[in-house]
Design a protein around this motif. Structure first.
Motif, short mmCIF file in Angstrom:
data_model
loop_
_atom_site.label_atom_id
_atom_site.label_comp_id
_atom_site.label_asym_id
_atom_site.label_seq_id
_atom_site.Cartn_x
_atom_site.Cartn_y
_atom_site.Cartn_z
N SER A 38 52.12 40.51 33.91
CA SER A 38 53.06 39.40 34.04
C SER A 38 53.71 39.12 32.69
O SER A 38 53.10 39.36 31.64
N ASP A 47 51.19 33.79 38.02
CA ASP A 47 51.90 34.98 38.49
C ASP A 47 50.93 36.15 38.70
O ASP A 47 51.03 36.88 39.69
N SER A 48 49.99 36.31 37.77
CA SER A 48 49.01 37.40 37.90
C SER A 48 48.15 37.22 39.15
O SER A 48 47.90 38.17 39.89
N TYR A 77 47.41 44.20 36.99
CA TYR A 77 48.62 43.43 37.27
C TYR A 77 49.16 42.87 35.96
O TYR A 77 48.42 42.28 35.16
N GLN A 89 50.09 38.00 42.33
CA GLN A 89 50.18 39.45 42.55
C GLN A 89 48.86 39.99 43.09
O GLN A 89 48.84 40.79 44.04
#
Length: 504
Positions: A68, A96-97, A66, A100
């Motif tokens: 970001s 954010d990571s 993932y 996700q």
């Protein structure tokens, strides 16, 4: 336990920051610098160029990757400001990571502190419009539209209740802690001790409390410092006898300056099993009509499970007794997520509350506090999942709106179910001034009594220094004189130029 490997080294305060954010997603997370089994690997790259900070992160977990990215304009300021901005950038990337990777969205964004409304007020006081403040909170702190709207509404209600909210730095409020309860609740970490009188510690504690009230009152009188609010908390202040309550209020009126100008005096009577007609008469004698009668739940099995030795019917009876004897302003508390409770049980609690229409209602979300019985024995207490507690919070929002309540203060706690919040609702005009002041930290609050925390706010710099009285009654009895002196030293420091007024 979810292990997260950061492929860089960070100072310990940064590790705490990452841990707090990780715990929003996992029941318990541990940040490490090496490991291989079932770990999350995170790598950051953050650079500054042409006045812009730009960051990227890569998170690897369960065979997935993932990415970001986040950037913002470099802020002017000293090294402390630079460090604060960098922490915010790394928090954005990390959050954010994890969103996700887990599929979970955090409505409060990167905020893990307890006072979001204080942040809203800060930006407004810096000259931003309400609209620009909302945009900034959403961009810089990743707070959702729904939550920034809630903050804006609460801030407006607070300023309606206390128009001079940001001009009270030269006054103080008082918190008076009485550390006794009939029993200790399973979720509680307040300085609360089951009351019993065989060893004389209740009487000895009260002797010390009277002396502390007199000495602090003397200092305030000599400097002619006004008191905004007085709050008797605990424990349960109504655990002591009616004549002991009467004596405390006598000392309050004898010792503190300008009592006729104090805006609000509140006495928590949170445990219904401590409320008697004699105690209500004492409150009426001293003109105190703002109390709490806290059910927490309207299910008897829940009350037994959390260690509250009263019944639902006793809560109802004591509410109406208090109301009929003249208590004008009654607060009640409910807790979302108590053991074995879901949507039906919480709706039942709301339905019962609707019959009484208290002036204010605080809806708490259960928090697993480190030292509580519930945290030490989590397997014993089965609580609702994240989706359910979010739905219960929505129930509370809808019920309060339909019954004419407005949100007026909000705070958050670590390890709170669903990463939600605690919200105080009130009928318009019935907001607790003390609750607003303690959350927004706009003045000094002097803690008196067992376990009472003082917050000394410098009127010039607005820097806050915390000071804690001993939590254990035995320790308080032995050391209260020393702690009085230390508090007065703090007061002398933040009010250095107040002339001593001689008594007429």
């Amino acid at each position: 336990m979810q292990k997260i490997i950061l492929q860089q080294s960070f100072p310990q305060d940064w590790i705490r920051m990452f841990t707090h954010l990780a715990n929003l997603f996992f029941e318990e997370a541990k940040i490490e610098i090496e490991g291989t089994d079932d770990v999350i690997l995170v790598e950051f790259t953050v650079e500054q160029a042409a006045g812009i900070w730009s960051g990227e992160s890569t998170l690897k977990w369960n065979g997935h990757v993932y990415h970001s990215a986040f950037s913002e304009k470099e802020e002017e300021g000293d090294e402390k400001q630079r460090n604060r901005q960098l922490k915010r950038i790394y928090s954005h990337l990390f959050l954010d990571s994890l969103e996700q990777a887990t599929g979970m969205e955090q409505a409060w964004g990167i905020l893990t502190g307890i006072r979001p409304t204080k942040l809203y007020h800060k930006y407004r006081n810096e000259g931003l419009t309400a609209a620009d403040t909302k945009k900034l909170l959403m961009k810089q702190h990743r707070i959702s539209q729904e939550k920034v709207d809630l903050l804006a509404k609460i801030a407006d209600v607070q300023l309606g209740a206390i128009p001079d909210l940001h001009d009270l730095e030269n006054e103080v409020s008082l918190y008076i802690g009485i550390p006794f309860c009939p029993t200790k609740c399973a979720y509680c970490t307040f300085p609360a001790y089951a009351i019993h009188r065989k060893n004389g510690r209740v009487e000895s504690f009260l002797d010390g409390l009277h002396e502390e009230m007199r000495e602090i009152g003397k200092w305030l009188k000599e400097r002619d410092i006004k008191i905004t609010t007085i709050y008797f908390g605990g424990g349960t202040p109504t655990s002591i006898e009616a004549d002991e309550m009467d004596a405390l209020y006598q000392t309050m009126y004898d010792s503190f300056p300008h009592m006729k100008e104090v805006r609000e005096v509140t006495v928590e009577a949170g445990r219904p099993d401590t409320i008697t007609p004699e105690k209500i008469e004492v409150l009426k004698k001293w003109g105190i009509d703002r109390i709490s009668v806290n059910p927490q739940s309207y299910t008897d099995e829940t009350l037994k499970a959390i260690g509250r030795h009263h019944t639902v019917q006793e809560t109802i009876d004591k509410f109406w007794m208090s109301r009929n004897m003249g208590m004008r302003n009654i607060n009640m508390d409910l807790i979302i997520g108590l053991p074995n409770e879901g949507l039906d049980e919480f709706q039942h609690s709301l339905n019962e509350t609707e019959k009484m229409q208290p002036e204010s209602l605080t809806i708490h979300t259960l928090s697993f506090k480190r030292a509580s019985e519930m945290t030490r024995n989590k397997d014993k207490y089965r609580v609702a999942d994240r989706v359910t507690v979010e739905q219960m919070m929505k129930q509370g929002e809808q019920w309060t709106a339909s019954n004419g309540y407005v949100p007026y203060y909000l705070y958050r706690q670590k390890n709170i179910l669903g990463n939600l919040e605690n919200v105080g609702y009130a009928k318009p005009g019935e907001e607790s001034i003390y609750n607003i002041l303690i959350m927004e930290e706009v003045q000094t609050i002097i803690g008196i009594g067992c376990g009472a925390s003082s917050k000394f706010m410098d009127p010039v710099t607005e820097k806050i220094t915390q000071f804690q009285n001993p939590k254990d009654p035995a320790a308080y009895i032995l050391t209260f004189e020393e702690y009085i002196d230390k508090k007065i030293e703090h007061l002398e420091r933040i009010f250095p130029n107040r002339p001593v007024v001689s008594e007429a």
